[in-house]
Design a protein around this motif. Structure first.
Motif, short mmCIF file in Angstrom:
data_model
loop_
_atom_site.label_atom_id
_atom_site.label_comp_id
_atom_site.label_asym_id
_atom_site.label_seq_id
_atom_site.Cartn_x
_atom_site.Cartn_y
_atom_site.Cartn_z
N ILE A 109 15.02 6.21 -10.85
CA ILE A 109 14.08 5.08 -10.81
C ILE A 109 13.79 4.75 -9.35
O ILE A 109 14.71 4.58 -8.55
CB ILE A 109 14.68 3.86 -11.55
N GLY A 110 12.51 4.69 -9.02
CA GLY A 110 12.10 4.48 -7.62
C GLY A 110 11.52 3.10 -7.39
O GLY A 110 12.20 2.15 -7.03
N ARG A 111 10.20 2.98 -7.67
CA ARG A 111 9.50 1.74 -7.30
C ARG A 111 10.12 0.46 -7.85
O ARG A 111 10.19 -0.54 -7.14
CB ARG A 111 8.03 1.83 -7.74
N ASP A 133 12.33 11.92 -13.27
CA ASP A 133 11.95 10.60 -12.75
C ASP A 133 10.45 10.42 -12.83
O ASP A 133 9.70 11.36 -13.10
CB ASP A 133 12.48 10.38 -11.31
N GLY A 134 10.02 9.16 -12.65
CA GLY A 134 8.59 8.84 -12.66
C GLY A 134 8.21 7.95 -13.84
O GLY A 134 8.32 8.37 -14.99
N GLY A 135 7.81 6.72 -13.53
CA GLY A 135 7.25 5.85 -14.55
C GLY A 135 8.26 5.18 -15.46
O GLY A 135 7.86 4.49 -16.40
N GLY A 181 0.83 -1.21 0.00
CA GLY A 181 0.00 0.00 0.00
C GLY A 181 0.86 1.25 0.00
O GLY A 181 0.61 2.20 -0.75
N TYR A 182 1.90 1.27 0.81
CA TYR A 182 2.76 2.45 0.90
C TYR A 182 3.59 2.64 -0.37
O TYR A 182 3.68 3.74 -0.92
CB TYR A 182 3.68 2.37 2.12
N TYR A 183 4.19 1.57 -0.87
CA TYR A 183 5.07 1.70 -2.05
C TYR A 183 4.28 2.01 -3.32
O TYR A 183 4.69 2.83 -4.14
CB TYR A 183 5.87 0.41 -2.29
N LEU A 221 17.10 20.96 -7.10
CA LEU A 221 15.70 21.02 -6.69
C LEU A 221 14.97 19.81 -7.27
O LEU A 221 14.93 19.64 -8.50
CB LEU A 221 15.05 22.31 -7.17
N LYS A 222 14.43 18.99 -6.39
CA LYS A 222 13.75 17.76 -6.84
C LYS A 222 12.24 17.95 -6.77
O LYS A 222 11.70 18.17 -5.67
CB LYS A 222 14.16 16.58 -5.94
N GLY A 223 11.61 17.89 -7.96
CA GLY A 223 10.16 18.05 -7.97
C GLY A 223 9.71 19.30 -8.71
O GLY A 223 8.58 19.77 -8.53
C1 LIG Z 1 7.58 4.38 -1.71
C2 LIG Z 1 8.09 5.70 -2.17
C3 LIG Z 1 8.69 6.55 -1.27
C4 LIG Z 1 9.19 7.77 -1.68
N1 LIG Z 1 9.81 8.57 -0.77
C5 LIG Z 1 10.34 9.73 -1.18
C6 LIG Z 1 11.02 10.56 -0.25
O1 LIG Z 1 11.15 10.22 0.92
N2 LIG Z 1 11.52 11.74 -0.70
C7 LIG Z 1 11.39 12.14 -2.00
O2 LIG Z 1 11.86 13.21 -2.38
N3 LIG Z 1 10.75 11.36 -2.90
C8 LIG Z 1 10.23 10.18 -2.53
N4 LIG Z 1 9.59 9.39 -3.43
C9 LIG Z 1 9.53 9.81 -4.84
C10 LIG Z 1 10.72 9.25 -5.63
O3 LIG Z 1 11.92 9.86 -5.27
C11 LIG Z 1 10.52 9.43 -7.14
O4 LIG Z 1 10.18 10.75 -7.41
C12 LIG Z 1 9.46 8.48 -7.69
O5 LIG Z 1 9.47 7.26 -7.01
C13 LIG Z 1 9.72 8.21 -9.15
O6 LIG Z 1 8.71 7.43 -9.68
P1 LIG Z 1 8.80 5.84 -9.89
O7 LIG Z 1 8.56 5.22 -8.56
O8 LIG Z 1 7.71 5.59 -10.87
O9 LIG Z 1 10.18 5.51 -10.45
C14 LIG Z 1 9.07 8.17 -3.04
C15 LIG Z 1 8.46 7.30 -3.95
C16 LIG Z 1 7.98 6.08 -3.53
C17 LIG Z 1 7.34 5.17 -4.54
#
Ligand SMILES: Cc1cc2nc3c(=O)[nH]c(=O)nc-3n(C[C@H](O)[C@H](O)[C@H](O)COP(=O)(O)O)c2cc1C
Length: 499
Positions: A416-418, A394-396, A131-133, A333-335
């Motif tokens: 890459i995150g998830r 990042d994202g997707g 759920g969290y991830y 700057l992230k975001g």
């Molecule tokens: C479970 C989870 C936790 C995250 N925690 C943080 C965080 O603590 N700080 C942050 O800046 N971004 C956080 N993010 C965002 C990621 O750094 C990133 O922007 C995002 O995961 C990219 O998308 P993707 O998961 O599709 O690769 C988190 C993302 C996920 C999925």
């Protein structure tokens, strides 16, 4: 003088609202006064009154949290754990079938791409962790768009290029790396693997991949740095604390320990509403409702919100000089989510930005980073500013072709995150190592097929990104996709366990 060890019985006597003690990692804490202040609601702690709370606490709390939130006088000392009776866990049919799924999960060799890890992770992770991830904000439209945006870009490959030797290496913020992707910051690694973020560190180290360390890691920052090998590169992701002294301490400590970049998260003045996360946590607390007063449960919180109350919503451009004054690390700057803010970052002397919507977890219907990139880079080139700032996204990102598309459109690197979290949750360190290898192999093949020997040969002429403006993937008008085409096959579980 050495303090006398407490026994399980000593702690068990303090099991009520007037005196509530809990054990964490072999030490006792008096949380009586803290109960009402707990961001996740008092019930979440009170269910452990007089008992060992380590198992429930550890994955969802950064390790330093007790030092920051609980006065020293409430740290009661060590407990002789041989005197603590282990809690008998009631039979949980859901956990039983999860264990069956774990026992019959596909072998690592049966995972051929990053999607496979996601499908296995969904079946083997605990619900609260999944759920969290996996959750995104609100209707999860941005979450889906992040992935599908890449399908709207098509290649214009070059042929008859000598691609016998392909070089995937590059540099990011001045540090060399073997591939143009990095492990982005994701909080609470121990929800996926008992060892937490160090698993990602070790895998990244083996592949020469850069890792961004999250402020809200489950392992301590030092554990993650200690796990790196040699000159492995790490960056720090920062959630800015309302208390700037804490922020300063974190930043300077990271710099002292060799971090090569400070990524300040700017898309999260408040954490988004991730309803799947909230619902799982709420359902998890359902059994407590029967035992305790239901009104004491904080229904508005998922894991995410519960741990993020310290983030400063007043953070603004005027704080940038402050960060420059406390560190020599490059500030990123992230975001960032619009051209105007990239231009502003350049004005403020910021050397890099990450175009990101936080994995679709913040503002729903915010655009995908790849779409913003396609708007940003031509504007920077038009103003002759493209050499003044490095742009990451990042994202997707799930395929190396996604990375190649991003680089063609001007990204310096891709986070890459998830996918790495899922690989870790399903198969531990080996899973992450394998996931990175798959991506590397895909990358090399993609480069060959698109006609590029090195990353600097990737340019906008190799893609057709005109479709990016369309924000919905059109529903197929014929029935081929539902009735005729075979579904993509997922790696098989050995036993048909209850899903
Ligand atoms: C479970 C989870 C936790 C995250 N925690 C943080 C965080 O603590 N700080 C942050 O800046 N971004 C956080 N993010 C965002 C990621 O750094 C990133 O922007 C995002 O995961 C990219 O998308 P993707 O998961 O599709 O690769 C988190 C993302 C996920 C999925």
């Amino acid at each position: 003088m050495q303090q006398k060890m407490l026994t399980g019985k000593d702690v068990a006597e303090h099991n009520n609202k007037d005196s509530c003690w809990i054990i964490l990692h072999g030490k006792a804490y008096d949380v009586t006064e803290f109960l009402s202040k707990h961001p996740g609601g008092p019930t979440a702690i009170f269910k452990y009154a007089g008992k060992d709370a380590t198992e429930g606490f550890e994955p969802i709390h950064p390790p330093e949290i007790l030092d920051e939130h609980l006065d020293r006088s409430k740290h009661l000392g060590k407990v002789d754990m041989s005197t603590v009776t282990a809690e008998e866990k009631p039979f949980d049919p859901e956990e039983e079938s999860r264990q069956q799924r774990i026992a019959s999960k596909p072998s690592l060799a049966q995972c051929f791409n990053l999607h496979d890890f996601e499908s296995v992770a969904k079946q083997v992770m605990k619900k609260i962790a999944w759920g969290y991830y996996s959750s995104g904000a609100d209707d999860e439209i941005t979450l889906r768009e992040n992935h599908s945006a890449y399908h709207k870009i098509w290649f214009r490959p070059r042929v008859l290029v000598d691609v016998e030797e392909v070089n995937s290496s590059t540099s990011m913020l001045g540090s060399k790396c073997s591939v143009p992707f990095y492990v982005t910051a994701t909080a609470l690694g121990k929800l996926g693997d008992p060892e937490g973020e160090v698993v990602l560190t070790r895998a990244a180290g083996r592949h020469g991949v850069i890792q961004m360390i999250p402020t809200l890691s489950s392992c301590s920052f030092d554990e993650i740095v200690d796990a790196k090998k040699g000159d492995q590169v790490q960056w720090l992701q920062l959630y800015v604390n309302k208390d700037r002294e804490i922020t300063k301490r974190i930043v300077q400590h990271a710099e002292g320990r060799g971090c090569k970049g400070l990524f300040i998260t700017v898309d999260a003045p408040q954490l988004g509403r991730r309803e799947k996360d909230i619902r799982t946590k709420f359902n998890g607390a359902a059994s407590d409702v029967q035992k305790n007063n239901p009104d004491t449960i904080n229904r508005s919180q998922g894991v995410a919100r519960a741990i993020s109350g310290f983030i400063d919503p007043s953070l603004s451009w005027k704080d940038i000089p402050y960060f420059k004054s406390i560190t020599k690390m490059p500030i990123v700057l992230k975001g960032v989510q619009r051209v105007e803010d990239v231009l502003k970052a350049i004005e403020y002397g910021i050397p890099a930005v990450v175009l990101s919507n936080h994995g679709g977890r913040q503002l729903d219907t915010a655009p995908s980073a790849i779409e913003i990139l396609a708007e940003v880079m031509p504007e920077l080139r038009r103003r002759n500013l493209h050499d003044r700032i490095e742009v990451y996204i990042d994202g997707g990102v799930r395929r190396a072709t996604d990375i190649i598309k991003a680089l063609c459109l001007g990204a310096k690197g891709v986070g890459i995150g998830r996918p790495f979290l899922y690989a870790m949750s399903a198969y531990g360190e080996q899973g992450v190592v394998h996931a990175m290898q798959l991506l590397k192999d895909e990358f090399e093949m993609g480069m060959r097929l698109v006609g590029a020997k090195s990353v600097d040969e990737l340019g906008p002429e190799l893609v057709d990104a005109r479709g990016l403006g369309a924000h919905t993937v059109p529903t197929p008008v014929d029935s081929l996709s539902s009735d005729v085409y075979d579904r993509l096959v997922l790696p098989p579980f050995a036993v048909k366990a209850k899903l």
